[in-house]
Motif scaffolding. Structure first.
Motif, PDB file in Angstrom:
ATOM      1  N   SER A  52      40.376  48.974  37.683  1.00  0.00           N
ATOM      2  CA  SER A  52      39.240  48.179  37.200  1.00  0.00           C
ATOM      3  C   SER A  52      38.265  47.797  38.311  1.00  0.00           C
ATOM      4  CB  SER A  52      39.761  46.901  36.519  1.00  0.00           C
ATOM      5  OG  SER A  52      40.556  47.213  35.398  1.00  0.00           O
ATOM      6  N   PRO A  59      42.204  41.078  35.955  1.00  0.00           N
ATOM      7  CA  PRO A  59      41.894  42.497  35.796  1.00  0.00           C
ATOM      8  C   PRO A  59      42.612  43.468  36.730  1.00  0.00           C
ATOM      9  CG  PRO A  59      40.143  41.412  37.008  1.00  0.00           C
ATOM     10  CD  PRO A  59      41.113  40.335  36.613  1.00  0.00           C
ATOM     11  N   THR A 116      34.452  49.295  32.633  1.00  0.00           N
ATOM     12  CA  THR A 116      35.543  48.698  33.409  1.00  0.00           C
ATOM     13  C   THR A 116      36.520  49.717  33.980  1.00  0.00           C
ATOM     14  OG1 THR A 116      36.708  48.298  31.330  1.00  0.00           O
ATOM     15  CG2 THR A 116      35.488  46.456  32.272  1.00  0.00           C
ATOM     16  N   ARG A 161      34.379  47.499  37.839  1.00  0.00           N
ATOM     17  CA  ARG A 161      33.788  46.296  37.251  1.00  0.00           C
ATOM     18  C   ARG A 161      34.119  45.019  38.039  1.00  0.00           C
ATOM     19  NH1 ARG A 161      32.568  41.906  36.289  1.00  0.00           N
ATOM     20  NH2 ARG A 161      32.184  40.838  34.318  1.00  0.00           N
ATOM     21  N   TYR A 162      35.386  44.873  38.482  1.00  0.00           N
ATOM     22  CA  TYR A 162      35.842  43.595  39.025  1.00  0.00           C
ATOM     23  C   TYR A 162      36.054  43.596  40.542  1.00  0.00           C
ATOM     24  CZ  TYR A 162      36.668  42.455  34.126  1.00  0.00           C
ATOM     25  OH  TYR A 162      36.505  42.221  32.773  1.00  0.00           O
ATOM     26  N   GLU A 186      38.012  40.844  46.272  1.00  0.00           N
ATOM     27  CA  GLU A 186      36.988  40.210  45.441  1.00  0.00           C
ATOM     28  C   GLU A 186      37.582  39.278  44.393  1.00  0.00           C
ATOM     29  OE1 GLU A 186      35.326  42.849  47.829  1.00  0.00           O
ATOM     30  OE2 GLU A 186      36.606  43.690  46.265  1.00  0.00           O
ATOM     31  N   LEU A 187      38.871  39.405  44.146  1.00  0.00           N
ATOM     32  CA  LEU A 187      39.532  38.576  43.135  1.00  0.00           C
ATOM     33  C   LEU A 187      40.186  37.339  43.729  1.00  0.00           C
ATOM     34  CD1 LEU A 187      41.237  41.436  41.088  1.00  0.00           C
ATOM     35  CD2 LEU A 187      39.149  40.201  40.504  1.00  0.00           C
ATOM     36  N   TYR A 193      41.980  36.458  31.462  1.00  0.00           N
ATOM     37  CA  TYR A 193      42.210  37.863  31.805  1.00  0.00           C
ATOM     38  C   TYR A 193      42.232  38.018  33.317  1.00  0.00           C
ATOM     39  CZ  TYR A 193      41.165  42.916  32.100  1.00  0.00           C
ATOM     40  OH  TYR A 193      41.196  44.262  32.384  1.00  0.00           O
ATOM     41  N   LYS A 203      41.074  34.700  40.961  1.00  0.00           N
ATOM     42  CA  LYS A 203      40.112  34.489  39.881  1.00  0.00           C
ATOM     43  C   LYS A 203      40.655  34.976  38.542  1.00  0.00           C
ATOM     44  CE  LYS A 203      36.084  35.503  42.832  1.00  0.00           C
ATOM     45  NZ  LYS A 203      34.956  36.446  43.010  1.00  0.00           N
ATOM     46  N   PHE A 213      39.256  35.606  34.295  1.00  0.00           N
ATOM     47  CA  PHE A 213      38.046  35.929  33.555  1.00  0.00           C
ATOM     48  C   PHE A 213      38.280  35.709  32.062  1.00  0.00           C
ATOM     49  CE2 PHE A 213      38.022  38.246  37.478  1.00  0.00           C
ATOM     50  CZ  PHE A 213      36.697  38.205  37.905  1.00  0.00           C
TER      51      PHE A 213
END
Length: 475
Positions: free
Chosen positions: A157, A134, A253, A160-161, A166-167, A132, A216, A218
């Motif tokens: 999202s 996000p 989320t 949550r993510y 951050e990804l 996944y 990233k 998930f």
């Protein structure tokens, strides 16, 4: 001695081939204007490289001849960050042909993609590997991951993510002199000096051109439950958020808010997406819970939190999606609000972020101030309440009047709104970036010291101001 334009074009053709050097005026036009049609420039050419090496060669040729460069992805930005200036002494470097997925490591839960990969294609590649990704935006069918990184895009999202920053684990960047910085490491921990990755994310191509990234992935949630909830005020929406944060924690989320005027505009232009809740309601909130335990657990969690909210009065009505189709319709409602605005005509956009606790004060103060000063205006207020990001947009009294209203009132209304943002320690740009729209506001917002530091970084990496000049930081 600098090359002439014709000699430059010949050099570009030698690097990427004639068909990918666009100079014909009609073919060039889409690269010269932004998505909102608020900014338009000129360019020597639009260049469409297919590899990092080709980007590097283009940059070296431009640097040697003092030609400024404007990187461009899907060209879906809101602040004119990917639009050339009117001088005609720039080239647009489109990354759309750089659309390969280089590697997907399911065990490491990472995917390495080129900058021109469409966000939706990245999502689909993750799904095919039972993973996944996000990041989700209204423009996900056309925006590119390079553009998402360059503006540190947020989406639905973030609660949550996190944002795109951050990804992301690593980047490949072509520097202003054409050197290739390769930091495509898929590591969660790497404390080896300065974090160069974060220097380029959010820089909007002003320090270098992002050509690839490690992102990233998930696990796929076992269940996702979506609800549409009516609330009587902004204060009640914040209370509802607090209840979901306490009751659902990391399983929350998505938490999106839409005002009554947003919903009315949506109903007018997209009647099939009208809210199923009896209204009008001051606000309606879209809530999503993602669960890694079971569907039953997700259902019980959603129903329990909503039951308490309805009993307390911070929610007055609610509908839990009974199918994937209905859940998709709820999300379509939220994603079509900006499209309804585009159908309605120009509007004065504010992409602001605030401490969540300050949002009710901001909304009440700005609404009262603007309605008193500009009778009849429509305030289309919606956004990602879960992470404090509002799209607080102002339109004229009617669609017929909105063009003249926009032209005559834009700067003064932005100044008034930004002043209230500053009072509450917020930000004038949450996820859309600075581009050319907000450059003049940056000094007042960030302060002289911060601006001096940013300008020093810009001069150190791009001493000749060739990378997307006039965007983010003005030299």
């Amino acid at each position: 001695m600098a090359l002439t334009d014709q000699e430059l074009i010949a050099g570009f053709i030698n690097i990427i081939g004639q068909e990918h050097v666009i100079t014909n005026s009609s073919d060039l036009e889409p690269y010269l204007i932004d998505w909102r049609k608020r900014y338009r420039g000129q360019a020597i050419a639009a260049l469409r490289p297919a590899s990092t090496e080709e980007v590097s060669a283009i940059v070296k040729l431009c640097a040697a001849n003092q030609i400024a460069m404007v990187p461009q992805g899907g060209n879906t930005g809101m602040c004119g960050g990917a639009t050339p200036n009117p001088t005609g002494r720039q080239v647009v470097i489109s990354l759309q042909r750089m659309n390969k997925i280089r590697e997907l490591d399911a065990s490491n839960q990472t995917i390495t993609v080129e900058a021109g990969v469409i966000l939706q294609a990245l999502q689909e590649a993750a799904t095919a590997a039972n993973r996944y990704f996000p990041l989700s935006l209204g423009a996900e069918g056309s925006c590119c991951i390079g553009g998402n990184l360059s503006t540190n895009a947020g989406g639905t999202s973030v609660v949550r993510y996190g944002n795109t920053r951050e990804l992301c684990l690593g980047l490949e960047v072509v520097m202003p002199n054409g050197d290739i910085l390769n930091s495509l490491r898929s590591l969660r921990k790497d404390n080896t000096g300065y974090n160069l990755r974060d220097l380029f994310i959010g820089a909007e191509g002003s320090l270098g051109i992002i050509t690839a990234a490690v992102m990233k992935l998930f696990p796929v949630p076992v269940a996702q439950w979506t609800a549409l909830v009516a609330v009587p005020s902004a204060e009640a929406a914040v209370e509802l958020l607090n209840r979901f944060q306490a009751g659902a924690s990391a399983q929350l989320t998505g938490f999106e808010m839409m005002s009554d005027e947003s919903l009315a505009l949506l109903k007018h232009y997209y009647p099939a997406l009208a809210s199923p809740l009896a209204g009008p309601n001051a606000y309606e909130v879209l809530v999503e819970i993602s669960d890694y335990e079971s569907e039953e657990h997700a259902t019980q969690l959603m129903e329990s939190i909503l039951s308490g909210a309805l009993e307390s009065g911070c929610a007055t009505d609610a509908a839990i999606a009974s199918s994937l189709a209905q859940a998709r319709k709820f999300w379509d409602m939220r994603e079509h609000v900006p499209l309804a605005q585009a159908d309605d005509g120009p509007n004065i956009k504010h992409d602001v972020s605030l401490p969540t606790s300050a949002i009710p004060t901001f909304v009440a103060t700005c609404n009262e101030m603007l309605r008193k000063k500009y009778p009849g205006i429509r305030i289309i207020n919606y956004g990602h309440l879960g992470d404090g990001n509002l799209h607080y947009n102002v339109a004229g009294p009617s669609s017929a009047e909105t063009e003249s209203f926009f032209v005559n009132r834009s700067k003064e209304i932005q100044a008034l709104v930004y002043k209230e943002v500053e009072k509450l320690n917020g930000s004038i740009s949450a996820e859309h970036g600075v581009g050319q729209q907000k450059v003049d506001y940056l000094k007042g917002h960030r302060g002289e010291v911060a601006l001096n530091v940013m300008q020093a970084i810009k001069r150190a990496l791009d001493p000749h101001n060739l990378m997307n000049p006039g965007k983010v930081v003005s030299l």
